[in-house]
Design a protein around this motif. Structure first.
Motif, PDB file in Angstrom:
ATOM      1  N   ALA A   1      37.792  49.305  47.429  1.00  0.00           N
ATOM      2  CA  ALA A   1      37.112  48.881  46.215  1.00  0.00           C
ATOM      3  C   ALA A   1      37.977  48.061  45.286  1.00  0.00           C
ATOM      4  CB  ALA A   1      36.703  50.131  45.702  1.00  0.00           C
ATOM      5  N   SER A   2      39.219  48.494  45.538  1.00  0.00           N
ATOM      6  CA  SER A   2      40.449  47.618  44.616  1.00  0.00           C
ATOM      7  C   SER A   2      40.771  46.458  45.064  1.00  0.00           C
ATOM      8  CB  SER A   2      41.273  48.959  44.313  1.00  0.00           C
ATOM      9  OG  SER A   2      42.058  49.150  45.342  1.00  0.00           O
ATOM     10  N   SER A   3      40.564  45.999  46.217  1.00  0.00           N
ATOM     11  CA  SER A   3      40.988  45.040  46.722  1.00  0.00           C
ATOM     12  C   SER A   3      39.967  43.822  46.962  1.00  0.00           C
ATOM     13  CB  SER A   3      41.562  45.230  48.430  1.00  0.00           C
ATOM     14  OG  SER A   3      42.765  45.930  48.152  1.00  0.00           O
ATOM     15  N   SER A   4      40.563  42.638  46.991  1.00  0.00           N
ATOM     16  CA  SER A   4      39.697  41.353  46.988  1.00  0.00           C
ATOM     17  C   SER A   4      40.110  40.438  47.817  1.00  0.00           C
ATOM     18  CB  SER A   4      39.996  40.692  45.367  1.00  0.00           C
ATOM     19  OG  SER A   4      41.324  40.290  45.117  1.00  0.00           O
ATOM     20  N   TRP A   5      38.937  39.313  48.020  1.00  0.00           N
ATOM     21  CA  TRP A   5      39.251  38.211  48.744  1.00  0.00           C
ATOM     22  C   TRP A   5      38.577  37.048  48.227  1.00  0.00           C
ATOM     23  CZ3 TRP A   5      35.618  37.367  53.866  1.00  0.00           C
ATOM     24  CH2 TRP A   5      36.122  36.322  54.565  1.00  0.00           C
ATOM     25  N   ASN A   6      39.715  35.955  48.376  1.00  0.00           N
ATOM     26  CA  ASN A   6      39.379  34.717  47.693  1.00  0.00           C
ATOM     27  C   ASN A   6      39.255  33.881  48.871  1.00  0.00           C
ATOM     28  OD1 ASN A   6      39.035  32.381  46.193  1.00  0.00           O
ATOM     29  ND2 ASN A   6      41.113  31.838  46.256  1.00  0.00           N
ATOM     30  N   VAL A   7      37.965  33.394  49.036  1.00  0.00           N
ATOM     31  CA  VAL A   7      37.692  32.837  50.568  1.00  0.00           C
ATOM     32  C   VAL A   7      37.918  31.141  50.379  1.00  0.00           C
ATOM     33  CG1 VAL A   7      35.773  32.405  52.209  1.00  0.00           C
ATOM     34  CG2 VAL A   7      35.660  34.481  50.760  1.00  0.00           C
ATOM     35  N   THR A   8      38.606  30.731  51.067  1.00  0.00           N
ATOM     36  CA  THR A   8      39.126  29.316  50.826  1.00  0.00           C
ATOM     37  C   THR A   8      38.347  28.352  51.930  1.00  0.00           C
ATOM     38  OG1 THR A   8      40.900  29.556  52.100  1.00  0.00           O
ATOM     39  CG2 THR A   8      41.220  29.851  49.899  1.00  0.00           C
ATOM     40  N   GLY A   9      37.746  29.068  52.927  1.00  0.00           N
ATOM     41  CA  GLY A   9      36.866  28.181  53.934  1.00  0.00           C
ATOM     42  C   GLY A   9      35.903  29.131  54.613  1.00  0.00           C
ATOM     43  N   ASP A  10      35.148  28.762  55.308  1.00  0.00           N
ATOM     44  CA  ASP A  10      34.007  29.302  56.039  1.00  0.00           C
ATOM     45  C   ASP A  10      34.882  30.270  57.161  1.00  0.00           C
ATOM     46  OD1 ASP A  10      32.316  27.972  54.946  1.00  0.00           O
ATOM     47  OD2 ASP A  10      31.263  26.938  56.676  1.00  0.00           O
TER      48      ASP A  10
END
Length: 544
Positions: free
Chosen positions: A483-492
């Motif tokens: 829950a504390s971690s994140s993902w910045n999606v830069t491509g499909d």
């Protein structure tokens, strides 16, 4: 028996005016085999008993003297020490092979050379292909008794001794400046060790410390303090511990090696090197500053600065256990670090960089240098920089990467690549990699080929900025976010499995990209096969 001569079937010995004695030992042989030559008599002793030498016809053979040089029959000498001699009439080559897989050699007619240990069958029955980074690519032959190899300017066999402010230099081939054997205990303070003269066997240098400046074997202990070690010859490792119980403790030492296959600190066959505030520079190929090779050696390093400039000379090369705290390592012609097979590198507050191929490579060559299993790279704090290729690259092995609060930089923009290469069996030589991130910032693409798998597990406020399997080529690719971690999606991205403890998906910045998941995988049942529209215009949807 170093002088070559074209007289068929004989090896030139040493020029004599009175008498000459020689000894030849078979590696890893419990029977003592010694050959003594006195003018025209050959005496062969096996366990102390004399035995006659015979040629291929069964006739007794004798040496002869010509122009002051003793000539010895190559076949008889070879077979006396456990080698089988064969002559190829087409190529005019004498081949010396070991029946017990301990040594082997080949030379032109009338010559013989020492065995190089490259015998036996590679693990998994797969022949090695390609040249491993830094490693030698030798086979899996039986171990030899390192204490019997080579000579030394100063040697200690058992007992205790100390040397202070002295210089020990070895110039002959296969000679060490200092060698300690048979449980000896030696303390060296303020000494200068120098080594020139190339090795006769690169494998024996890399596996057993032949031709090293300082070697500890057979359960010996050496303490080296406030000293300088310099080598300028192929196969001249600086500090080498080999064999169970063999330990070298190094502190306040400067090491400089300039030729090929000349590492700074090296441990093999469960030997151990402990180093504190040691500065190392190497310039040759296959010359890691810190290395283990065969037999699960251990190297522990605290502090110091290490620089390698040769091709295939990473800062660290591990086929054992290497632990580094508070050091700085720069490899300007190779990867920053390499792990082969079931071995490990653990770094704490250490800074390392690699300028060629990749940052860290985890692989299995099947050369016999490392057990088959999981390669483990652990990094806490510090920084890792890759100026070329992926930050992490894995092939032909299983690998685990553990990262916590480390600074990571990859010029290529690739965080992790798992793919088949030139090692292993085609179609079965991919990689399976798990990357565990704890309080870790990750940037870059994650890629894999059709026979490779990648898994990322992010926890405790970790973040990833990048795409995962953007080309949809991976065998499997998975991501787990707490829950504390994140993902910045830069491509499909394409995920075989996806788990997120934040069920609102507010920890995903989609940037309008699509995340595809496998709706048939049980681990994805929590998504109920739905398409979920994300806040940035992208979506999380089943793969068609």
């Amino acid at each position: 028996m170093g002088k070559r001569n074209a007289m068929k079937g004989f090896v030139a010995g040493v020029a004599v005016t009175a008498s000459v004695a020689m000894s030849v030992s078979a590696y890893a042989d419990s029977i003592q085999k010694q050959i003594a030559v006195t003018y025209d008599n050959i005496i062969v002793k096996l366990n102390g008993q004399e035995a006659a030498l015979k040629d291929a016809t069964g006739a007794t053979v004798k040496p002869f003297i010509y122009n002051g040089t003793v000539y010895l029959p190559a076949r008889a000498i070879s077979e006396a020490v456990g080698l089988t001699a064969n002559y190829d009439k087409t190529t005019k080559t004498v081949s010396l092979t070991s029946t017990d897989s301990t040594s082997g050699a080949a030379g032109t007619a009338g010559t013989a050379s020492a065995g190089d240990g490259k015998t036996g069958t590679p693990p998994e029955g797969t022949p090695p292909t390609g040249t491993p980074p830094e490693g030698t690519g030798g086979g899996t032959g039986s171990t030899v008794d390192a204490s019997t190899l080579g000579s030394a300017t100063y040697s200690l066999s058992g007992g205790t001794a100390s040397k202070t402010l002295e210089t020990f230099t070895a110039t002959a081939a296969d000679a060490s400046a200092v060698k300690v054997t048979n449980g000896g205990v030696l303390t060296l303070t303020g000494v200068t060790l120098g080594k020139t003269g190339a090795t006769s066997s690169e494998d024996n240098s890399n596996f057993y410390g032949l031709n090293a400046a300082l070697a500890a074997t057979a359960g010996s202990t050496v303490t080296l303090k406030d000293s300088t070690v310099t080598t300028d010859a192929d196969g001249a490792n600086a500090v080498f511990a080999t064999g169970a119980g063999s330990t070298i403790n190094v502190s306040g030492v400067t090491i400089n090696t300039t030729a090929n296959s000349s590492r700074g600190l090296d441990a093999t066959y469960t030997g151990t090197v402990n180093a504190t505030n040691v500065n190392i520079t190497t310039a040759g190929t296959h010359s890691a500053s810190i290395a283990t090779d065969r037999g699960n050696g251990t190297v522990n390093v605290s502090g110091g600065t290490m620089n390698t400039s040769g091709t295939d000379s990473p800062g660290i090369y591990s086929t054992g256990s290497i632990n580094v705290i508070g050091a700085t390592l720069t490899a300007s012609g190779s990867e920053a670090a390499v792990i082969e097979g079931k071995n490990s590198i653990t770094l704490n507050n250490t800074y390392l960089s690699g300028a060629a191929k990749s940052g860290v490579m985890l692989y299995q060559s099947f050369s016999g240098d490392a057990e088959v299993g999981t390669s483990t790279f652990t990094m806490n704090g510090g920084a890792l920089t890759a100026y070329a290729g992926p930050l992490f690259y894995s092939t032909n092995t299983n690998a685990v990467i553990n990262l916590k609060e480390a600074g990571l930089t990859s010029s290529s923009g690739i965080l992790l690549k798992a793919a088949a290469d030139k090692w292993g069996t085609s179609g079965a030589n991919g990689a399976s990699v798990t990357l565990n991130a704890d309080s870790q910032t990750l940037r870059g693409e994650v890629t894999a080929d059709a026979i490779s798998s990648v898994a990322l597990v992010l926890s405790n406020g970790s973040s990833l900025s990048g795409a995962i399997d953007n080309a949809n080529t991976a065998k499997t690719a998975s991501l787990s976010l707490d829950a504390s971690s994140s993902w910045n999606v830069t491509g499909d991205s394409y995920l075989s499995t996806f788990t997120d403890s934040n069920t609102t998906f507010s920890n995903i910045t989609d940037n309008g990209h699509t995340i595809y998941y496998d709706a048939t995988a049980s681990a994805n049942n929590w998504l109920n096969g739905k398409t979920i529209y994300l806040s940035g215009g992208g979506m999380l949807t089943p793969a068609s």
